[in-house]
Write a protein that holds these residues in place. Sequence first.
Motif, short mmCIF file in Angstrom:
data_model
loop_
_atom_site.label_atom_id
_atom_site.label_comp_id
_atom_site.label_asym_id
_atom_site.label_seq_id
_atom_site.Cartn_x
_atom_site.Cartn_y
_atom_site.Cartn_z
N VAL A 15 -18.39 -12.21 -13.72
CA VAL A 15 -17.80 -13.45 -13.17
C VAL A 15 -18.95 -14.44 -12.97
N GLY A 16 -18.81 -15.62 -13.61
CA GLY A 16 -19.93 -16.58 -13.65
C GLY A 16 -20.71 -16.39 -14.94
N ALA A 17 -19.99 -15.93 -15.98
CA ALA A 17 -20.66 -15.54 -17.24
C ALA A 17 -21.29 -16.71 -17.96
N THR A 18 -20.85 -17.95 -17.67
CA THR A 18 -21.41 -19.11 -18.37
C THR A 18 -22.62 -19.70 -17.64
N VAL A 42 -15.86 -14.02 -17.43
CA VAL A 42 -14.97 -14.76 -16.54
C VAL A 42 -15.74 -15.95 -15.96
N ALA A 43 -15.06 -17.11 -15.87
CA ALA A 43 -15.67 -18.29 -15.23
C ALA A 43 -14.53 -19.15 -14.69
N SER A 44 -14.80 -20.43 -14.48
CA SER A 44 -13.75 -21.29 -13.91
C SER A 44 -12.86 -21.83 -15.03
N PHE A 77 -20.55 -10.36 -9.81
CA PHE A 77 -20.18 -11.72 -9.39
C PHE A 77 -21.43 -12.58 -9.24
N SER A 78 -21.48 -13.71 -9.96
CA SER A 78 -22.52 -14.72 -9.72
C SER A 78 -21.91 -16.09 -10.02
N ALA A 79 -20.99 -16.49 -9.15
CA ALA A 79 -20.31 -17.77 -9.35
C ALA A 79 -20.30 -18.59 -8.05
N GLY A 80 -21.18 -18.26 -7.12
CA GLY A 80 -21.25 -19.01 -5.86
C GLY A 80 -20.65 -18.25 -4.70
N ASP A 324 -39.77 -13.91 -11.90
CA ASP A 324 -38.66 -14.63 -12.56
C ASP A 324 -37.42 -14.50 -11.69
N ASN A 325 -36.99 -15.64 -11.11
CA ASN A 325 -35.87 -15.58 -10.17
C ASN A 325 -34.55 -15.24 -10.83
N LEU A 326 -34.38 -15.60 -12.12
CA LEU A 326 -33.10 -15.30 -12.78
C LEU A 326 -33.02 -13.82 -13.14
#
Length: 361
Positions: A15-18, A42-44, A77-80, A324-326
């Motif tokens: 989730v937050g794939a983009t 998955v994204a918005s 999950f990485s979408a906020g 590397d933060n990402l």
Amino acid sequence: MPHTEDPAAPRVAVVGATGAVGTTLLQLFTERDFRYRSLELVASARSAGSTITADGAERRVHDLATFDFGEVDLAFFSAGTSVSEQWVPVATQAGALVIDNTNAYRMDPGTPLVVPQVNADQLAERPASGVIANPNCSTIPLVRLLRPVHRRWGLARVVASTYQAASGRGLSGMAELRDTSRDSLDRPDRMPEGERFSPALAFNVVPSIDRLLDSGFTLEEQKMTQESRKILGLPHLDVTATCVRVPVLNCHSEAVWVECAEPVDRRELVRLLAGEPEVAVHGRDEPGRFPTPRTATEADLVHVGRIRVTPQNPRAFWLWLVADNLRIGAALNAVQIAERLPAYGWRLRAEGGRPLAGVGR
Ligand SMILES: NC(=O)c1ccc[n+]([C@@H]2O[C@H](COP(=O)([O-])OP(=O)(O)OC[C@H]3O[C@@H](n4cnc5c(N)ncnc54)[C@H](OP(=O)(O)O)[C@@H]3O)[C@@H](O)[C@H]2O)c1
């Protein structure tokens, strides 16, 4: 190729794939041959229907609002934070285990906050919440260095100043730094407007990340204190930070001052840190050497340099770190958590779903 028919491999959703973290996760799945039976992106609604190439195949992006987590064993999950607050309970109630990259559940007592090199023991049981939290991007490399120091000399006090890259605000943060840098070069007399960073980050440093709290600290600074204590299992550790955004595209740096309970020997400290998994010490015998965000090219290592014991206080030392933060600060830590789960004999899916009572803020 990560795709497998092995029934033991999880069915995965990102989730937050983009986004910046999501796309890094997809790269890491391939680089590390992380095995899954299926992969859903998955994204918005904004990017639903678009396609992304991952693991050699073009895949359609689903809209989170209509996505069915019933066919998923493991969801990243990485979408906020607000997205996780709303949708992680939906995923766990459908039975999926969630590895969450946001701030939503990190300090929840029923949710382990895990850096595999530090506290993988927290993965021994499936968490009651159905969620494993990934720590903040500056906290992860810091605790990976503090843990061996604490074991050897005992930590008394830690003071960190961070130099955090634009990618910490995602793809739009990186784009804004590029745009405002070009504007500043074209029109040096005019201060560009920033949306992701205010004031604008180009040719600037901004000592404010995330919202300001009543204490006078920012939320980012509070995260570093609270999360370090939780991960290290030291609830009263005197650890404090000033978090600063700098005009660097990717890779966070930190200047860290550590005071121990006993005198520290530099040679032993260098040997200790160099012996940690996935840590590179620069200038073992030449204390002046250092990594930088642009020269620390081995992105899956925590880079350390400028290690020096303070002459006026031999129980204390300084170090400089770059990570590397990402990857280390987000996606790599999440994948390394997932890689450890089979070793702990976990069945990822909670049969019949599992309520997420009392979790979140
Ligand atoms: N960047 C870092 O260094 C870092 C480190 C640790 C943790 N994190 C955390 O990871 C999260 C993502 O960060 P990022 O840097 O990847 O940000 P980003 O590049 O802005 O990406 C955000 C992602 O979330 C999706 N999204 C946004 N709103 C959504 C909604 N309402 N429903 C579904 N999907 C939605 C976006 O999809 P669309 O394409 O559809 O907009 C995109 O895929 C944040 O919570 C951040 O705090 C980031």
